[in-house]
Scaffold this active site. Structure first.
Site, PDB file in Angstrom:
ATOM      1  N   PRO A  92     -10.760  41.875  73.791  1.00  0.00           N
ATOM      2  CA  PRO A  92     -10.332  43.057  74.211  1.00  0.00           C
ATOM      3  C   PRO A  92     -11.015  44.485  74.196  1.00  0.00           C
ATOM      4  O   PRO A  92     -12.010  44.626  73.199  1.00  0.00           O
ATOM      5  CB  PRO A  92      -9.162  43.392  73.612  1.00  0.00           C
ATOM      6  N   ASN A  93     -11.098  45.439  75.086  1.00  0.00           N
ATOM      7  CA  ASN A  93     -11.744  46.810  75.318  1.00  0.00           C
ATOM      8  C   ASN A  93     -13.361  46.532  75.643  1.00  0.00           C
ATOM      9  O   ASN A  93     -13.897  47.473  75.914  1.00  0.00           O
ATOM     10  CB  ASN A  93     -11.365  47.435  74.049  1.00  0.00           C
TER      11      ASN A  93
ATOM     12  N   ARG B 219     -16.927  53.461  76.539  1.00  0.00           N
ATOM     13  CA  ARG B 219     -16.083  53.520  75.225  1.00  0.00           C
ATOM     14  C   ARG B 219     -17.032  53.693  74.185  1.00  0.00           C
ATOM     15  O   ARG B 219     -18.164  52.967  74.103  1.00  0.00           O
ATOM     16  CB  ARG B 219     -15.534  52.089  74.986  1.00  0.00           C
TER      17      ARG B 219
ATOM     18  N   TYR C  66     -21.151  51.931  71.057  1.00  0.00           N
ATOM     19  CA  TYR C  66     -21.288  50.598  72.021  1.00  0.00           C
ATOM     20  C   TYR C  66     -22.437  50.761  73.256  1.00  0.00           C
ATOM     21  O   TYR C  66     -22.682  49.862  73.831  1.00  0.00           O
ATOM     22  CB  TYR C  66     -20.006  50.188  72.562  1.00  0.00           C
TER      23      TYR C  66
ATOM     24  N   ASN D  66     -17.646  36.958  71.724  1.00  0.00           N
ATOM     25  CA  ASN D  66     -17.392  38.393  71.061  1.00  0.00           C
ATOM     26  C   ASN D  66     -15.959  38.734  71.115  1.00  0.00           C
ATOM     27  O   ASN D  66     -15.278  39.114  72.091  1.00  0.00           O
ATOM     28  CB  ASN D  66     -18.151  39.815  71.628  1.00  0.00           C
TER      29      ASN D  66
ATOM     30  N   ALA E 268     -11.812  43.243  68.616  1.00  0.00           N
ATOM     31  CA  ALA E 268     -10.695  43.128  67.565  1.00  0.00           C
ATOM     32  C   ALA E 268     -10.001  42.103  66.948  1.00  0.00           C
ATOM     33  O   ALA E 268      -9.708  42.072  65.915  1.00  0.00           O
ATOM     34  CB  ALA E 268      -9.825  44.212  67.780  1.00  0.00           C
TER      35      ALA E 268
ATOM     36  N   HIS F 217     -10.801  40.189  63.727  1.00  0.00           N
ATOM     37  CA  HIS F 217     -10.445  40.527  62.364  1.00  0.00           C
ATOM     38  C   HIS F 217      -8.997  40.148  62.456  1.00  0.00           C
ATOM     39  O   HIS F 217      -8.428  40.544  61.140  1.00  0.00           O
ATOM     40  CB  HIS F 217     -10.591  42.104  62.170  1.00  0.00           C
TER      41      HIS F 217
ATOM     42  N   ASP G  49      -8.372  28.773  65.402  1.00  0.00           N
ATOM     43  CA  ASP G  49      -8.209  27.522  65.300  1.00  0.00           C
ATOM     44  C   ASP G  49      -8.639  26.846  66.679  1.00  0.00           C
ATOM     45  O   ASP G  49      -9.191  25.777  66.615  1.00  0.00           O
ATOM     46  CB  ASP G  49      -6.436  27.365  65.441  1.00  0.00           C
TER      47      ASP G  49
ATOM     48  N   GLU H  22     -21.133  33.699  67.499  1.00  0.00           N
ATOM     49  CA  GLU H  22     -20.237  34.958  67.361  1.00  0.00           C
ATOM     50  C   GLU H  22     -21.149  36.195  67.482  1.00  0.00           C
ATOM     51  O   GLU H  22     -22.160  36.037  66.825  1.00  0.00           O
ATOM     52  CB  GLU H  22     -19.368  34.782  65.988  1.00  0.00           C
TER      53      GLU H  22
ATOM     54  N   HIS I 241     -21.419  40.488  67.882  1.00  0.00           N
ATOM     55  CA  HIS I 241     -20.801  41.637  67.812  1.00  0.00           C
ATOM     56  C   HIS I 241     -21.991  42.809  68.086  1.00  0.00           C
ATOM     57  O   HIS I 241     -23.106  42.638  67.673  1.00  0.00           O
ATOM     58  CB  HIS I 241     -20.004  42.374  66.381  1.00  0.00           C
TER      59      HIS I 241
ATOM     60  N   SER J  90     -21.952  46.143  67.743  1.00  0.00           N
ATOM     61  CA  SER J  90     -22.115  47.227  66.385  1.00  0.00           C
ATOM     62  C   SER J  90     -22.174  46.491  65.129  1.00  0.00           C
ATOM     63  O   SER J  90     -21.946  45.112  65.068  1.00  0.00           O
ATOM     64  CB  SER J  90     -20.900  48.052  66.671  1.00  0.00           C
TER      65      SER J  90
ATOM     66  N   ARG K  63     -18.970  49.555  58.877  1.00  0.00           N
ATOM     67  CA  ARG K  63     -17.846  50.128  59.747  1.00  0.00           C
ATOM     68  C   ARG K  63     -16.676  50.212  58.492  1.00  0.00           C
ATOM     69  O   ARG K  63     -16.869  49.921  57.363  1.00  0.00           O
ATOM     70  CB  ARG K  63     -17.783  49.615  61.191  1.00  0.00           C
TER      71      ARG K  63
ATOM     72  N   ARG L 240     -13.303  45.611  59.709  1.00  0.00           N
ATOM     73  CA  ARG L 240     -13.858  45.260  60.351  1.00  0.00           C
ATOM     74  C   ARG L 240     -15.109  43.960  59.769  1.00  0.00           C
ATOM     75  O   ARG L 240     -15.644  43.385  60.460  1.00  0.00           O
ATOM     76  CB  ARG L 240     -14.869  46.064  61.236  1.00  0.00           C
TER      77      ARG L 240
HETATM   78  C1  DQA Z   1     -16.755  44.517  68.318  1.00  0.00           C
HETATM   79  C2  DQA Z   1     -16.576  45.034  66.781  1.00  0.00           C
HETATM   80  C3  DQA Z   1     -14.868  44.892  66.628  1.00  0.00           C
HETATM   81  O1  DQA Z   1     -14.777  45.529  65.319  1.00  0.00           O
HETATM   82  C4  DQA Z   1     -14.347  45.984  67.796  1.00  0.00           C
HETATM   83  O2  DQA Z   1     -13.037  45.844  67.658  1.00  0.00           O
HETATM   84  C5  DQA Z   1     -14.833  45.777  68.941  1.00  0.00           C
HETATM   85  C6  DQA Z   1     -16.089  45.122  69.260  1.00  0.00           C
HETATM   86  C7  DQA Z   1     -18.508  44.713  68.410  1.00  0.00           C
HETATM   87  O3  DQA Z   1     -18.963  44.217  69.429  1.00  0.00           O
HETATM   88  O4  DQA Z   1     -19.179  45.549  67.846  1.00  0.00           O
HETATM   89  O5  DQA Z   1     -13.948  45.942  70.047  1.00  0.00           O
HETATM   90  O6  DQA Z   1     -16.630  43.126  68.429  1.00  0.00           O
END
Ligand code: DQA
Length: 143
Positions: free
Chosen positions: A10-11, A18, A23, A72, A75, A78, A85, A96, A98, A100, A105, A109
């Site tokens: 998401p996002n 954003r 980011y 990735n 959110a 977390h 699963d 995995e 990320h 950031s 942070r 997170r």
């Molecule tokens: C993220 C870090 C997450 O905490 C955050 O909710 C994101 C992006 C990152 O790529 O740094 O949406 O996964």
């Protein structure tokens, strides 16, 4: 030719707009086009969703169809036992990523529900982290 799925949660469709101080300023689609050119011997697919169930479906469908997933979960990292699963249930390796540094942070997170079921993690390296993840997983699966 290896097939790798890059899956964003998401996002991450808002990358470029954003919180650019966290980011960056590059939309993922632009970065993905560059990545494809840098890895002409790899079949890369990109999928993003803001919905947990869509991410679960995509991971389940990827099993057997792709050689690995670079994920990735944003959110959902977390919060989602369901995604953990799924990562545990599928056979193909999941990495995995990320953008950031989630360790530097907010405290919430620092928790990742998938961290111990993924092959490895690349954290806090910006979009370059996806490239690093891709290079490393290709080395592992190509042997
Ligand atoms: C993220 C870090 C997450 O905490 C955050 O909710 C994101 C992006 C990152 O790529 O740094 O949406 O996964």
């Amino acid at each position: 030719m290896k097939r790798i799925l890059i899956l964003n949660g998401p996002n991450l469709n808002l990358l470029g707009k954003r919180q650019p101080e966290i980011y960056g300023t590059i939309p993922f689609e632009v970065f993905f086009e560059q990545l494809k050119k840098q890895f002409p011997q790899t079949q890369l697919e990109y999928f993003q969703s803001n919905h947990e169930g869509d991410l679960i479906d995509k991971l389940q469908q990827a099993d057997g169809r792709f050689d690995a997933v670079i994920f990735n979960p944003a959110a959902y990292t977390h919060t989602s036992i369901a995604l953990r699963d799924t990562v545990s249930a599928i056979e193909i390796p999941v990495v995995e990523v990320h953008i950031s540094n989630i360790h530097e942070r907010e405290d919430f997170r620092k928790i990742s529900y998938i961290k111990d079921v993924v092959k490895f993690r690349v954290i806090g390296k910006g979009l370059a982290g996806y490239k690093e993840a891709l290079e490393k997983i290709l080395l592992e699966i190509e042997g």
